[in-house]
Design a protein around this motif. Sequence first.
Motif, mmCIF file in Angstrom:
data_model
loop_
_atom_site.group_PDB
_atom_site.id
_atom_site.type_symbol
_atom_site.label_atom_id
_atom_site.label_comp_id
_atom_site.label_asym_id
_atom_site.label_seq_id
_atom_site.Cartn_x
_atom_site.Cartn_y
_atom_site.Cartn_z
ATOM 1 N N THR A 2 6.968 16.257 -39.347
ATOM 2 C CA THR A 2 8.257 16.800 -38.940
ATOM 3 C C THR A 2 9.004 15.802 -38.086
ATOM 4 O O THR A 2 8.423 15.016 -37.361
ATOM 5 N N GLU A 3 10.330 15.874 -38.164
ATOM 6 C CA GLU A 3 11.165 14.971 -37.375
ATOM 7 C C GLU A 3 11.036 15.292 -35.895
ATOM 8 O O GLU A 3 10.822 14.431 -35.074
ATOM 9 N N ALA A 4 11.180 16.554 -35.546
ATOM 10 C CA ALA A 4 11.036 16.970 -34.157
ATOM 11 C C ALA A 4 10.976 18.485 -34.130
ATOM 12 O O ALA A 4 11.794 19.152 -34.741
ATOM 13 N N ARG A 5 10.000 19.025 -33.458
ATOM 14 C CA ARG A 5 9.863 20.487 -33.402
ATOM 15 C C ARG A 5 9.768 20.926 -31.951
ATOM 16 O O ARG A 5 9.086 20.296 -31.153
ATOM 17 N N TRP A 6 10.461 22.027 -31.639
ATOM 18 C CA TRP A 6 10.371 22.572 -30.284
ATOM 19 C C TRP A 6 9.194 23.530 -30.240
ATOM 20 O O TRP A 6 9.273 24.678 -30.612
ATOM 21 N N THR A 7 8.082 23.019 -29.797
ATOM 22 C CA THR A 7 6.880 23.844 -29.757
ATOM 23 C C THR A 7 6.315 23.963 -28.360
ATOM 24 O O THR A 7 5.277 24.573 -28.162
ATOM 25 N N GLY A 8 6.987 23.350 -27.386
ATOM 26 C CA GLY A 8 6.519 23.431 -26.019
ATOM 27 C C GLY A 8 5.373 22.483 -25.745
ATOM 28 O O GLY A 8 4.946 21.720 -26.597
ATOM 29 N N PRO A 9 4.842 22.502 -24.543
ATOM 30 C CA PRO A 9 3.766 21.603 -24.163
ATOM 31 C C PRO A 9 2.544 21.799 -25.041
ATOM 32 O O PRO A 9 2.245 22.899 -25.490
ATOM 33 N N ARG A 10 1.809 20.709 -25.279
ATOM 34 C CA ARG A 10 0.638 20.753 -26.143
ATOM 35 C C ARG A 10 -0.671 20.670 -25.357
ATOM 36 O O ARG A 10 -1.685 20.287 -25.878
ATOM 37 N N GLY A 11 -0.624 21.000 -24.090
ATOM 38 C CA GLY A 11 -1.860 20.951 -23.323
ATOM 39 C C GLY A 11 -1.828 19.870 -22.265
ATOM 40 O O GLY A 11 -0.842 19.184 -22.060
ATOM 41 N N ALA A 12 -2.961 19.714 -21.579
ATOM 42 C CA ALA A 12 -3.015 18.807 -20.435
ATOM 43 C C ALA A 12 -2.806 17.362 -20.813
ATOM 44 O O ALA A 12 -2.344 16.556 -20.022
ATOM 45 N N THR A 58 25.323 13.277 -23.876
ATOM 46 C CA THR A 58 24.270 14.292 -23.973
ATOM 47 C C THR A 58 23.072 13.907 -23.119
ATOM 48 O O THR A 58 22.448 14.768 -22.490
ATOM 49 N N THR A 59 22.750 12.622 -23.079
ATOM 50 C CA THR A 59 21.644 12.148 -22.246
ATOM 51 C C THR A 59 21.931 12.384 -20.770
ATOM 52 O O THR A 59 21.041 12.779 -20.007
ATOM 53 N N ILE A 60 23.166 12.144 -20.356
ATOM 54 C CA ILE A 60 23.540 12.401 -18.955
ATOM 55 C C ILE A 60 23.382 13.883 -18.624
ATOM 56 O O ILE A 60 22.811 14.255 -17.592
ATOM 57 N N ALA A 61 23.877 14.741 -19.533
ATOM 58 C CA ALA A 61 23.731 16.184 -19.324
ATOM 59 C C ALA A 61 22.256 16.579 -19.313
ATOM 60 O O ALA A 61 21.826 17.413 -18.502
ATOM 61 N N GLY A 62 21.479 15.964 -20.207
ATOM 62 C CA GLY A 62 20.051 16.250 -20.266
ATOM 63 C C GLY A 62 19.323 15.823 -19.009
ATOM 64 O O GLY A 62 18.362 16.478 -18.584
ATOM 65 N N TRP A 63 19.783 14.723 -18.380
ATOM 66 C CA TRP A 63 19.154 14.253 -17.140
ATOM 67 C C TRP A 63 19.292 15.302 -16.038
ATOM 68 O O TRP A 63 18.316 15.617 -15.349
ATOM 69 N N PRO A 75 18.443 22.596 -27.439
ATOM 70 C CA PRO A 75 19.546 21.990 -28.205
ATOM 71 C C PRO A 75 19.740 20.510 -27.877
ATOM 72 O O PRO A 75 20.048 19.708 -28.768
ATOM 73 N N VAL A 76 19.567 20.142 -26.617
ATOM 74 C CA VAL A 76 19.702 18.740 -26.212
ATOM 75 C C VAL A 76 18.595 17.914 -26.851
ATOM 76 O O VAL A 76 18.830 16.829 -27.394
ATOM 77 N N PHE A 77 17.386 18.430 -26.793
ATOM 78 C CA PHE A 77 16.247 17.718 -27.387
ATOM 79 C C PHE A 77 16.472 17.502 -28.878
ATOM 80 O O PHE A 77 16.264 16.400 -29.398
ATOM 81 N N MET A 190 14.532 10.731 -22.328
ATOM 82 C CA MET A 190 13.691 11.818 -21.810
ATOM 83 C C MET A 190 13.134 12.708 -22.907
ATOM 84 O O MET A 190 12.847 13.880 -22.692
ATOM 85 N N LEU A 191 12.966 12.131 -24.085
ATOM 86 C CA LEU A 191 12.349 12.866 -25.187
ATOM 87 C C LEU A 191 10.831 12.852 -25.080
ATOM 88 O O LEU A 191 10.150 13.560 -25.812
ATOM 89 N N THR A 192 10.323 12.033 -24.181
ATOM 90 C CA THR A 192 8.887 11.961 -23.939
ATOM 91 C C THR A 192 8.654 11.522 -22.502
ATOM 92 O O THR A 192 9.449 10.754 -21.945
ATOM 93 N N PRO A 193 7.575 11.994 -21.870
ATOM 94 C CA PRO A 193 7.220 11.499 -20.537
ATOM 95 C C PRO A 193 6.364 10.241 -20.605
ATOM 96 O O PRO A 193 6.075 9.635 -19.580
#
Length: 257
Positions: A2-12, A58-63, A75-77, A190-193
């Motif tokens: 998948t290109e990108a899915r909003w599935t939330g955190p995947r664990g520790a 959008t990146t500024i708003a996302g920050w 939506p930003v992600f 900020m698409l990834t930490p």
Amino acid sequence: MTEARWTGPRGADAGEWLPVLDIVEPARQRRLTVLVRLLLLIPHFIVLFFLYIAAFFTTIAGWFAALVLGRLPEPVFRFLAGYLGYQTRVGASAMLLIDRYPPFALTPPPDYPVQIELRPTELNRLAVFFRLILMIPAAVVSGLVTSGWWALSFIWWLITLILGRMPQPLFEASAATRRYEFRFDAYFMMLTPAYPKGFFGEEALSVPEQQPRSATRPLIMSGAGKALLILFLVVGVATNITTSATTDWSSDSTDGW
């Protein structure tokens, strides 16, 4: 993938997961499309110019949102992930890594030879706040290796045009350049930490034998590929020093007049 899915955190361990760039290496490339590759991509460059403007704001708003929420709003992600995927596909085509024309879409068809995978996770607010400072080392590496590749791009274009394909070490080094830039952009937006890693690819011994492989998932680089990557860096440094010296000389000459 998948290109990108909003599935939330995947664990520790989600914060250690690195964004994936999956490129299916073409066996051969059509010489005609190689010959006029950059001309063919001009419409995409125009579209990317306007998308870049939208992605910038959008990146500024996302920050600001990430500072409050500890993550990007969905939506930003989705928009930023779509933009980054589109930019990456066009970039891969421009760097002669694929022969198939990029679609004018934020989400590619499933069989397109360039795919990305981004997993939304919680973000460290402190790391978000200091993002512009933290990203400086990766920005320098990404900028130098990319400028080095493009400084020598005529040679890579000529080799690919003559052979009808990229030699394997050149493909590896070019894919590593494209992947590191992709990971840096994902971190910046900020698409990834996860801080950009894997500049020289993955170690072969760390990859399970049963794991399916594409050309870049995982990216196992030969010694020649790593040597070319270092060459890109060296040329990037030399190019930037030369450009800086030329600019200073021109400025001094102008002041003298």
